[in-house]
Scaffold this motif. Structure first.
Motif, PDB file in Angstrom:
ATOM      1  N   THR A  79      37.585  44.435  36.217  1.00 36.06           N
ATOM      2  CA  THR A  79      38.588  44.945  37.149  1.00 36.06           C
ATOM      3  C   THR A  79      38.566  46.467  37.197  1.00 36.06           C
ATOM      4  OG1 THR A  79      40.330  45.015  35.465  1.00 36.06           O
ATOM      5  CG2 THR A  79      40.101  42.957  36.719  1.00 36.06           C
ATOM      6  N   ARG A  80      39.085  46.980  38.303  1.00 30.85           N
ATOM      7  CA  ARG A  80      39.255  48.421  38.477  1.00 30.85           C
ATOM      8  C   ARG A  80      40.644  48.648  39.058  1.00 30.85           C
ATOM      9  NH1 ARG A  80      36.447  52.415  42.866  1.00 30.85           N
ATOM     10  NH2 ARG A  80      36.640  54.366  41.709  1.00 30.85           N
ATOM     11  N   ALA A  81      41.441  49.429  38.392  1.00 28.45           N
ATOM     12  CA  ALA A  81      42.836  49.654  38.783  1.00 28.45           C
ATOM     13  C   ALA A  81      43.584  48.330  38.887  1.00 28.45           C
ATOM     14  CB  ALA A  81      42.909  50.420  40.100  1.00 28.45           C
ATOM     15  N   GLY A  82      43.146  47.348  38.080  1.00 25.77           N
ATOM     16  CA  GLY A  82      43.788  46.039  38.063  1.00 25.77           C
ATOM     17  C   GLY A  82      43.218  45.044  39.040  1.00 25.77           C
ATOM     18  N   ARG A  83      42.410  45.498  40.002  1.00 21.48           N
ATOM     19  CA  ARG A  83      41.859  44.611  41.037  1.00 21.48           C
ATOM     20  C   ARG A  83      40.474  44.116  40.632  1.00 21.48           C
ATOM     21  NH1 ARG A  83      38.400  44.307  45.145  1.00 21.48           N
ATOM     22  NH2 ARG A  83      39.050  43.111  46.994  1.00 21.48           N
ATOM     23  N   PRO A  84      40.129  42.841  40.910  1.00 26.11           N
ATOM     24  CA  PRO A  84      38.795  42.321  40.566  1.00 26.11           C
ATOM     25  C   PRO A  84      37.676  43.087  41.265  1.00 26.11           C
ATOM     26  CG  PRO A  84      40.292  40.522  41.099  1.00 26.11           C
ATOM     27  CD  PRO A  84      41.000  41.793  41.471  1.00 26.11           C
ATOM     28  N   GLU A  85      36.650  43.437  40.494  1.00 29.13           N
ATOM     29  CA  GLU A  85      35.484  44.140  41.036  1.00 29.13           C
ATOM     30  C   GLU A  85      34.211  43.306  40.930  1.00 29.13           C
ATOM     31  OE1 GLU A  85      35.122  47.751  42.262  1.00 29.13           O
ATOM     32  OE2 GLU A  85      37.060  46.918  42.851  1.00 29.13           O
ATOM     33  N   VAL A  86      34.026  42.607  39.818  1.00 30.96           N
ATOM     34  CA  VAL A  86      32.838  41.765  39.601  1.00 30.96           C
ATOM     35  C   VAL A  86      33.266  40.510  38.865  1.00 30.96           C
ATOM     36  CG1 VAL A  86      30.621  41.564  38.403  1.00 30.96           C
ATOM     37  CG2 VAL A  86      31.200  43.683  39.592  1.00 30.96           C
ATOM     38  N   VAL A  89      35.565  50.630  35.517  1.00 29.32           N
ATOM     39  CA  VAL A  89      35.569  49.181  35.714  1.00 29.32           C
ATOM     40  C   VAL A  89      35.593  48.556  34.327  1.00 29.32           C
ATOM     41  CG1 VAL A  89      34.341  47.213  36.701  1.00 29.32           C
ATOM     42  CG2 VAL A  89      34.285  49.429  37.873  1.00 29.32           C
ATOM     43  N   LYS A  90      36.598  47.733  34.073  1.00 30.94           N
ATOM     44  CA  LYS A  90      36.829  47.211  32.727  1.00 30.94           C
ATOM     45  C   LYS A  90      36.587  45.712  32.673  1.00 30.94           C
ATOM     46  CE  LYS A  90      40.461  50.654  31.826  1.00 30.94           C
ATOM     47  NZ  LYS A  90      41.896  50.829  31.468  1.00 30.94           N
ATOM     48  N   LEU A  91      36.033  45.272  31.566  1.00 31.58           N
ATOM     49  CA  LEU A  91      35.842  43.843  31.324  1.00 31.58           C
ATOM     50  C   LEU A  91      37.154  43.228  30.874  1.00 31.58           C
ATOM     51  CD1 LEU A  91      34.074  41.282  30.890  1.00 31.58           C
ATOM     52  CD2 LEU A  91      33.569  42.166  28.603  1.00 31.58           C
ATOM     53  N   HIS A  92      37.563  42.163  31.548  1.00 33.32           N
ATOM     54  CA  HIS A  92      38.734  41.402  31.115  1.00 33.32           C
ATOM     55  C   HIS A  92      38.368  40.709  29.806  1.00 33.32           C
ATOM     56  CE1 HIS A  92      42.585  39.409  31.788  1.00 33.32           C
ATOM     57  NE2 HIS A  92      42.016  38.279  31.444  1.00 33.32           N
ATOM     58  N   ALA A  93      39.262  40.801  28.844  1.00 31.84           N
ATOM     59  CA  ALA A  93      38.907  40.419  27.469  1.00 31.84           C
ATOM     60  C   ALA A  93      38.497  38.963  27.308  1.00 31.84           C
ATOM     61  CB  ALA A  93      40.078  40.739  26.535  1.00 31.84           C
ATOM     62  N   GLU A  94      39.186  38.047  27.970  1.00 31.05           N
ATOM     63  CA  GLU A  94      38.956  36.633  27.730  1.00 31.05           C
ATOM     64  C   GLU A  94      38.336  35.927  28.935  1.00 31.05           C
ATOM     65  OE1 GLU A  94      39.243  35.080  24.865  1.00 31.05           O
ATOM     66  OE2 GLU A  94      39.896  36.940  23.921  1.00 31.05           O
ATOM     67  N   SER A  95      37.734  34.795  28.678  1.00 32.48           N
ATOM     68  CA  SER A  95      37.212  33.942  29.743  1.00 32.48           C
ATOM     69  C   SER A  95      38.370  33.453  30.621  1.00 32.48           C
ATOM     70  CB  SER A  95      36.481  32.741  29.136  1.00 32.48           C
ATOM     71  OG  SER A  95      36.246  31.750  30.113  1.00 32.48           O
ATOM     72  N   LEU A  96      38.189  33.514  31.943  1.00 31.92           N
ATOM     73  CA  LEU A  96      39.217  33.021  32.858  1.00 31.92           C
ATOM     74  C   LEU A  96      39.202  31.500  32.951  1.00 31.92           C
ATOM     75  CD1 LEU A  96      38.904  35.458  35.900  1.00 31.92           C
ATOM     76  CD2 LEU A  96      40.233  35.732  33.804  1.00 31.92           C
ATOM     77  N   PHE A 107      42.931  33.997  38.315  1.00 35.87           N
ATOM     78  CA  PHE A 107      43.398  35.323  37.930  1.00 35.87           C
ATOM     79  C   PHE A 107      44.424  35.804  38.944  1.00 35.87           C
ATOM     80  CE2 PHE A 107      42.761  40.039  37.693  1.00 35.87           C
ATOM     81  CZ  PHE A 107      43.075  40.210  36.351  1.00 35.87           C
ATOM     82  N   ARG A 108      45.567  36.218  38.430  1.00 26.87           N
ATOM     83  CA  ARG A 108      46.615  36.823  39.254  1.00 26.87           C
ATOM     84  C   ARG A 108      46.672  38.296  38.896  1.00 26.87           C
ATOM     85  NH1 ARG A 108      52.195  35.868  40.598  1.00 26.87           N
ATOM     86  NH2 ARG A 108      52.800  37.560  42.017  1.00 26.87           N
ATOM     87  N   TYR A 109      46.741  39.161  39.913  1.00 30.99           N
ATOM     88  CA  TYR A 109      46.658  40.573  39.595  1.00 30.99           C
ATOM     89  C   TYR A 109      47.602  41.425  40.450  1.00 30.99           C
ATOM     90  CZ  TYR A 109      43.560  40.692  43.712  1.00 30.99           C
ATOM     91  OH  TYR A 109      43.036  40.557  44.968  1.00 30.99           O
ATOM     92  N   GLU A 110      47.969  42.537  39.864  1.00 27.24           N
ATOM     93  CA  GLU A 110      48.601  43.640  40.559  1.00 27.24           C
ATOM     94  C   GLU A 110      47.690  44.850  40.375  1.00 27.24           C
ATOM     95  OE1 GLU A 110      52.461  44.012  38.879  1.00 27.24           O
ATOM     96  OE2 GLU A 110      53.318  42.411  40.115  1.00 27.24           O
ATOM     97  N   SER A 111      47.809  45.819  41.257  1.00 23.39           N
ATOM     98  CA  SER A 111      46.914  46.966  41.191  1.00 23.39           C
ATOM     99  C   SER A 111      47.702  48.261  41.274  1.00 23.39           C
ATOM    100  CB  SER A 111      45.902  46.893  42.341  1.00 23.39           C
ATOM    101  OG  SER A 111      45.095  48.052  42.386  1.00 23.39           O
TER     102      SER A 111
END
Length: 285
Positions: free
Chosen positions: A90-97, A64-71, A191-195
């Motif tokens: 995010t995890r695999a590109g999808r929001p987790e927390v 689970v990775k922290l997105h670098a910048e404030s949304l 946030f727009r995402y692909e996974s």
């Protein structure tokens, strides 16, 4: 006579300019204060967010990775002075927390972290080597829209569709002081995402806000259902008051008021209050 009138006009203009300057100075000073507070809150938010280590409770092969910048940099100065930022993991590109990290400057002084799981499975969150939050349930419940159409093949067209779907929701908040507020949907997703998860085709995270402060998050996602993909939605609270969401005028989701203290170690939502401000970075000579 003309000279007298001309002199009077000059005096009047000078007086008007002086009055304007005296009135503008406090306003400009206040704006400068708010800009400084916004910058300070962003820096402290980045430092605080970096302290959290988040992983799945069972399967930790995908980090689970922290997105670098404030949304979103938000503020609420209607009857208080509070600045905040939205951070995402995010995890695999999808929001987790998702987290709203904010500072009150008045009527109280406080630094706080509000977090909500968006995961479909339990999580473990550590800070400074200690488990501080362990959501035991999925953080968001996804339901299908009545719209049975397949998501468009075009990525831009899918974004248009997600905006149209999110726009069908309206929100209302009753805060902890029993004041009622109507929430507005921000038209642009946070946030727009692909996974890389084959179960997820596309998704976006929207916000229902009071001023610019997100109070309910709306997740719209195209997920695998049968042989194709279907549009789904889910909600996450970002306030301790009563929150309600309606779809085309019919209430479909409600979050009850939470009672103090607002720390729920095993809940999908938690609030850390009265946090110490992150230590300032050491200056390099």
């Amino acid at each position: 006579m003309r000279r007298s009138c001309f002199s009077a006009a000059i005096i009047t203009a000078v007086v008007v300019l002086l009055v304007f300057a005296l009135q503008a100075t406090p306003v400009n000073a206040q704006l400068d204060d708010e800009r400084e507070r916004a910058a300070e809150t962003l820096e402290n938010g980045r430092s605080e967010a970096a302290l959290y280590v988040i992983r799945p409770a069972k399967d930790d092969r995908e980090p689970v990775k922290l997105h670098a910048e404030s949304l979103l940099k938000w503020q609420n100065t209607v009857d208080k002075s509070v600045h905040g930022n939205i951070f995402l993991w995010t995890r695999a590109g999808r929001p987790e927390v998702v987290a709203s990290l904010y500072q009150f400057y008045s009527p109280k002084v406080e630094f706080a972290a509000e977090l909500h799981s968006l995961s479909l499975s339990p999580l473990v969150i550590e800070k400074n080597g200690e488990q501080v939050w362990t959501p035991k349930e999925p953080g968001i419940v996804l339901k299908m829209f009545d719209d049975a159409s397949e998501p468009p093949a075009s990525k831009p067209q899918r974004l248009i569709k997600m905006r149209q779907l999110a726009d069908q929701f309206t929100g209302q908040m009753t805060d902890w002081s029993n004041e009622n507020y109507r929430l507005r949907l921000m038209p642009k997703p946070l946030f727009r995402y692909e996974s890389t998860d084959p179960q997820v085709l596309d998704g976006a995270l929207f916000a229902l806000t009071y001023t610019t402060d997100p109070e309910v998050l709306v997740l719209v996602e195209a997920r695998k259902a049968g042989e194709g993909f279907r549009w789904m939605y889910g909600f996450a609270r970002m306030n301790v008051g009563v929150l309600q969401v309606s779809h085309r005028g019919r209430e479909i989701w409600k979050a009850d008021r939470l009672e103090h203290p607002f720390y729920y170690k095993n809940g999908v939502y938690t609030l850390f209050t009265d946090l110490p401000l992150p230590k300032p970075k050491a200056k390099v000579d």
